[in-house]
Enzyme design. Structure first.
Site, PDB file in Angstrom:
ATOM      1  N   HIS A 208       0.813  -1.253  -0.027  1.00 49.53           N
ATOM      2  CA  HIS A 208       0.052   0.017   0.097  1.00 49.53           C
ATOM      3  C   HIS A 208       0.731   1.467  -0.015  1.00 49.53           C
ATOM      4  O   HIS A 208       0.285   2.272   0.114  1.00 49.53           O
ATOM      5  CB  HIS A 208      -0.895   0.031   1.280  1.00 49.53           C
TER       6      HIS A 208
HETATM    7  N1  UDP Z   1      -3.112  -6.278   9.059  1.00 44.83           N
HETATM    8  C1  UDP Z   1      -4.254  -6.751   9.170  1.00 44.83           C
HETATM    9  N2  UDP Z   1      -5.082  -7.327   8.024  1.00 44.83           N
HETATM   10  C2  UDP Z   1      -4.508  -7.078   7.014  1.00 44.83           C
HETATM   11  C3  UDP Z   1      -3.288  -6.650   6.836  1.00 44.83           C
HETATM   12  C4  UDP Z   1      -2.562  -5.992   7.911  1.00 44.83           C
HETATM   13  O1  UDP Z   1      -4.667  -6.876  10.352  1.00 44.83           O
HETATM   14  O2  UDP Z   1      -5.311  -7.424   5.985  1.00 44.83           O
HETATM   15  C5  UDP Z   1      -2.448  -5.591  10.402  1.00 44.83           C
HETATM   16  C6  UDP Z   1      -0.845  -6.047  10.514  1.00 44.83           C
HETATM   17  O3  UDP Z   1      -0.908  -7.297  11.249  1.00 44.83           O
HETATM   18  C7  UDP Z   1      -0.215  -4.841  11.230  1.00 44.83           C
HETATM   19  C8  UDP Z   1      -0.934  -3.718  10.784  1.00 44.83           C
HETATM   20  O4  UDP Z   1      -2.204  -4.158  10.115  1.00 44.83           O
HETATM   21  O5  UDP Z   1      -0.637  -5.023  12.464  1.00 44.83           O
HETATM   22  C9  UDP Z   1      -0.166  -3.205   9.808  1.00 44.83           C
HETATM   23  O6  UDP Z   1      -0.810  -2.195   8.980  1.00 44.83           O
HETATM   24  P1  UDP Z   1      -0.426  -1.747   7.769  1.00 44.83           P
HETATM   25  O7  UDP Z   1       0.616  -2.506   7.077  1.00 44.83           O
HETATM   26  O8  UDP Z   1      -1.717  -0.854   7.077  1.00 44.83           O
HETATM   27  O9  UDP Z   1       0.340  -0.179   8.278  1.00 44.83           O
HETATM   28  P2  UDP Z   1       1.944   0.265   8.188  1.00 44.83           P
HETATM   29  O10 UDP Z   1       2.509  -0.587   9.216  1.00 44.83           O
HETATM   30  O11 UDP Z   1       2.669   0.063   6.898  1.00 44.83           O
HETATM   31  O12 UDP Z   1       2.140   1.560   8.925  1.00 44.83           O
END
Ligand code: UDP
Length: 398
Positions: A208
């Site tokens: 994303h």
């Molecule tokens: N996550 C989830 N379902 C999904 C994808 C991610 O529960 O389909 C959780 C993942 O385990 C983590 C968090 O969402 O705890 C990460 O979010 P994201 O990747 O959107 O954000 P980033 O960490 O890149 O800021």
């Protein structure tokens, strides 16, 4: 009572804030009066509501309902609406987590109103100015007076940027608090059956980041890459709404849809996702948090980016920064399939106790609570342990 306002806005925020709010509710409700504010940055049921339920987090006291929009509109709108909450609640402190627009907007509003800010997950740096989250991290740290770091590199970054070490606390990784406390429940998830997946026989993919999905070229590269990977292993790809939107906009959805070994689905809930990460042969991602969770779970992770703000996942964990060249990614996939995946260890203080450390420091350091200051030296000394051991380890290294 110490009055704090805790802010969440987007999916990764919920995972980071839940242990803190729960710990306060269970063990410190005589000391803290907590207001939980949801900015509404993520409002989709699958990116928001399900996390409150699964993480057993109280429903927000206030929802700013900001919704989607450009970064400028979102930040401006959150700041204005949050100002009202701060005028109403008059908190002693605002606690923010992570690096999303909600983090920066609420931290900045609080600072402008003279309210101290604590930033959980301070000091992470990708050193990539093109990454929107990098600006959010740097600016949020600038306006925060307590800086809670997840890993040693973050402590070092803050020291390099001239922050007073009295304000920096190496408390460990609160996201891993959530992972540890939900791993048993995640073990009961039926997602593998529901998706007809066998443990160790699939690769889990999430994408994303703007650098991968915001341009036709970037998104096209991702589709080309997945079309190589799916020749070797089944792929499950829960698609972030943002990515789905871009894919449709660039006319790439049908190309992805024709890949027979790629299963696309909506984002899944937290418990299902932990189960998927745990049992995957490998994870391919551009997420920040997933790099950390796979390290904690011991699952090989290929990070489809040129940089990471979470270097402990590479120096200590199972993460490889592989970039986006399909041939390079494929070589790394083959390595994992042939048993040469990266092994790692769990970084220091990723032990499920970060929320406890943070709350003790918040209690000791909160302004206007003289009755608690008597205990502060002991609590701070204890809480400072992480910082001191971090310094010692860094001295060892240099
Ligand atoms: N996550 C989830 N379902 C999904 C994808 C991610 O529960 O389909 C959780 C993942 O385990 C983590 C968090 O969402 O705890 C990460 O979010 P994201 O990747 O959107 O954000 P980033 O960490 O890149 O800021």
């Amino acid at each position: 009572m110490i009055r704090i306002v805790c802010v969440v806005g987007a999916r990764p925020n919920f995972v980071k804030m839940a242990p803190l709010v729960r710990h306060i509710k269970e063990e410190w409700s005589d000391t803290f009066e907590t207001t939980l504010v949801h900015t509404g940055q993520h409002y989709d049921e699958k990116l928001s509501q399900i996390f409150f339920e699964e993480l057993r987090m109280p429903q927000p006291d206030v929802n700013l309902g900001v919704g989607s929009g450009t970064a400028v509109r979102q930040i401006a709108e959150i700041m204005q609406r949050f100002e009202e909450v701060l005028l109403w609640k008059k908190p002693d402190r605002v606690v923010v987590v992570g690096d999303v627009n909600s983090t920066l907007a609420t931290a900045l509003a609080a600072e402008k109103m003279g309210i101290p800010v604590a930033h959980v997950e301070a000091g992470l740096r990708s050193f990539d100015p093109a990454m929107p989250e990098e600006t959010n991290r740097v600016l949020t740290d600038r306006v925060s007076d307590l800086l809670f770091a997840t890993e040693e590199s973050a402590v070092q970054n803050l020291l390099n940027e001239g922050f007073d070490k009295e304000r920096i606390f190496w408390v460990g990784n609160i996201m891993i608090d959530s992972l540890i406390s939900h791993s048993h429940e995640a073990g009961r998830s039926t997602i593998l059956n529901r998706m007809s997946l066998a443990p160790q026989e699939y690769a889990l993919v999430t994408l994303h980041r703007p650098s991968n999905v915001d341009t036709q070229e970037g998104m096209g590269r991702m589709v080309a890459l997945l079309s190589e990977v799916e020749k070797r292993i089944r792929v499950l790809f829960p698609i972030h709404p943002r990515t789905r939107g871009r894919m449709e906009e660039f006319g790439l959805a049908s190309a992805l849809g024709t890949l027979r070994n790629v299963t696309l689905c909506e984002p899944v809930g937290y418990l299902d996702f932990i189960r998927l990460m745990r049992d995957a042969k490998m994870v391919l991602t551009d997420s920040g948090g997933i790099q950390e969770e796979t390290t904690a779970l011991g699952t090989p992770c290929l990070t489809l980016r040129e940089n990471t703000e979470r270097p402990a996942t590479i120096t200590e964990g199972t993460n490889l920064l592989i970039g986006t060249d399909p041939q390079r990614v494929l070589a790394a996939v083959v390595d994992i399939l042939e048993g040469r995946g990266k092994k790692g260890r769990v970084p220091t203080l990723w032990d499920g106790q970060a929320a406890q450390r943070i709350v003790r420091i918040l209690q000791a350091r909160s302004a206007g609570c003289a009755s608690h200051l008597k205990e502060a030296p002991l609590l701070v000394r204890d809480a400072d342990f992480g910082m001191r051991s971090g310094k010692q380890r860094m001295d060892d290294v240099s």
